[in-house]
Design a protein around this motif. Structure first.
Motif, PDB file in Angstrom:
ATOM      1  N   ILE A 130       0.814  -1.224   0.000  1.00 27.62           N
ATOM      2  CA  ILE A 130       0.000   0.000   0.000  1.00 27.62           C
ATOM      3  C   ILE A 130       0.846   1.271   0.000  1.00 27.62           C
ATOM      4  O   ILE A 130       0.312   2.366  -0.068  1.00 27.62           O
ATOM      5  N   LEU A 131       2.163   1.113   0.063  1.00 26.58           N
ATOM      6  CA  LEU A 131       3.061   2.271   0.110  1.00 26.58           C
ATOM      7  C   LEU A 131       3.626   2.602  -1.264  1.00 26.58           C
ATOM      8  O   LEU A 131       3.749   1.736  -2.121  1.00 26.58           O
ATOM      9  N   THR A 132       3.983   3.863  -1.432  1.00 29.61           N
ATOM     10  CA  THR A 132       4.666   4.283  -2.651  1.00 29.61           C
ATOM     11  C   THR A 132       6.129   3.864  -2.550  1.00 29.61           C
ATOM     12  O   THR A 132       6.625   3.598  -1.443  1.00 29.61           O
ATOM     13  N   PRO A 133       6.842   3.818  -3.671  1.00 32.87           N
ATOM     14  CA  PRO A 133       8.276   3.492  -3.613  1.00 32.87           C
ATOM     15  C   PRO A 133       9.055   4.445  -2.691  1.00 32.87           C
ATOM     16  O   PRO A 133       9.961   4.013  -1.975  1.00 32.87           O
ATOM     17  N   GLU A 134       8.680   5.715  -2.687  1.00 31.33           N
ATOM     18  CA  GLU A 134       9.353   6.684  -1.820  1.00 31.33           C
ATOM     19  C   GLU A 134       9.098   6.369  -0.344  1.00 31.33           C
ATOM     20  O   GLU A 134      10.002   6.468   0.491  1.00 31.33           O
ATOM     21  N   GLN A 135       7.881   5.986  -0.025  1.00 27.37           N
ATOM     22  CA  GLN A 135       7.550   5.640   1.354  1.00 27.37           C
ATOM     23  C   GLN A 135       8.261   4.365   1.787  1.00 27.37           C
ATOM     24  O   GLN A 135       8.716   4.258   2.933  1.00 27.37           O
ATOM     25  N   ILE A 136       8.365   3.407   0.885  1.00 29.15           N
ATOM     26  CA  ILE A 136       9.080   2.165   1.198  1.00 29.15           C
ATOM     27  C   ILE A 136      10.542   2.475   1.491  1.00 29.15           C
ATOM     28  O   ILE A 136      11.108   1.979   2.471  1.00 29.15           O
ATOM     29  N   LYS A 137      11.154   3.316   0.676  1.00 32.49           N
ATOM     30  CA  LYS A 137      12.548   3.713   0.879  1.00 32.49           C
ATOM     31  C   LYS A 137      12.711   4.401   2.226  1.00 32.49           C
ATOM     32  O   LYS A 137      13.636   4.105   2.987  1.00 32.49           O
ATOM     33  N   LYS A 138      11.792   5.302   2.537  1.00 32.31           N
ATOM     34  CA  LYS A 138      11.848   6.023   3.809  1.00 32.31           C
ATOM     35  C   LYS A 138      11.694   5.043   4.981  1.00 32.31           C
ATOM     36  O   LYS A 138      12.416   5.132   5.976  1.00 32.31           O
ATOM     37  N   ALA A 139      10.776   4.100   4.867  1.00 32.66           N
ATOM     38  CA  ALA A 139      10.565   3.100   5.917  1.00 32.66           C
ATOM     39  C   ALA A 139      11.813   2.246   6.102  1.00 32.66           C
ATOM     40  O   ALA A 139      12.206   1.941   7.230  1.00 32.66           O
ATOM     41  N   GLU A 140      12.446   1.860   5.001  1.00 36.00           N
ATOM     42  CA  GLU A 140      13.670   1.052   5.084  1.00 36.00           C
ATOM     43  C   GLU A 140      14.802   1.840   5.727  1.00 36.00           C
ATOM     44  O   GLU A 140      15.581   1.286   6.512  1.00 36.00           O
TER      45      GLU A 140
END
Length: 138
Positions: free
Chosen positions: A106-116
């Motif tokens: 459900i996350l955008t690629p940018e959000q996934i990167k930020k979460a990682e």
């Protein structure tokens, strides 16, 4: 293999923090009590943090809440016992991985990167804590 190692390090560090947080003055209902609260409370807290840190929109936050609630309920039986044991750590890690996979959807690629990036910072902090504990014979 590195991902499993990171998961084990994080789990061990969290368990250590939970265990030692109960000895700190004024912290008797600290980490340990947070994890023992209702699945609904845990899911709401986790979702609120995600929403703020990842700049989630309303629709994403609602989906994340449903996912977090689902897995909070699934993990509740493990948390009601007197602590997480080595026997159920693998099961909890598997649940967490499934939760993570569903959240990434459900996350955008940018959000996934930020979460990682956030996760990596936490792993580094927890590894530092573990080294410190080991150096001090805890």
């Amino acid at each position: 293999m590195m991902r499993i190692k990171n998961l084990l390090v994080v789990t061990a560090a969290l368990l250590t923090l939970i265990m030692f947080s109960s000895f700190a003055p004024g912290r008797q209902d600290g980490f340990r009590e947070l994890f023992r609260r209702s699945p609904e409370t845990r899911a709401q807290v986790v979702t609120m943090v995600m929403e703020n840190r990842l700049d989630m929109d309303e629709a994403q936050a609602e989906k994340a809440l449903q996912i977090n609630l689902k897995y909070a309920k699934l993990s509740q039986s493990y948390l009601k016992v007197e602590g997480v044991t080595m026997e159920n750590t693998g099961e909890l890690l598997a649940l967490n991985q499934k939760r993570s996979d569903e959240l990434k959807a459900i996350l955008t690629p940018e959000q996934i990167k930020k979460a990682e990036d956030i996760r990596e910072k936490w792993i580094n902090r927890l590894e530092t804590i573990l080294v410190h504990l080991k150096e001090n014979n805890f």
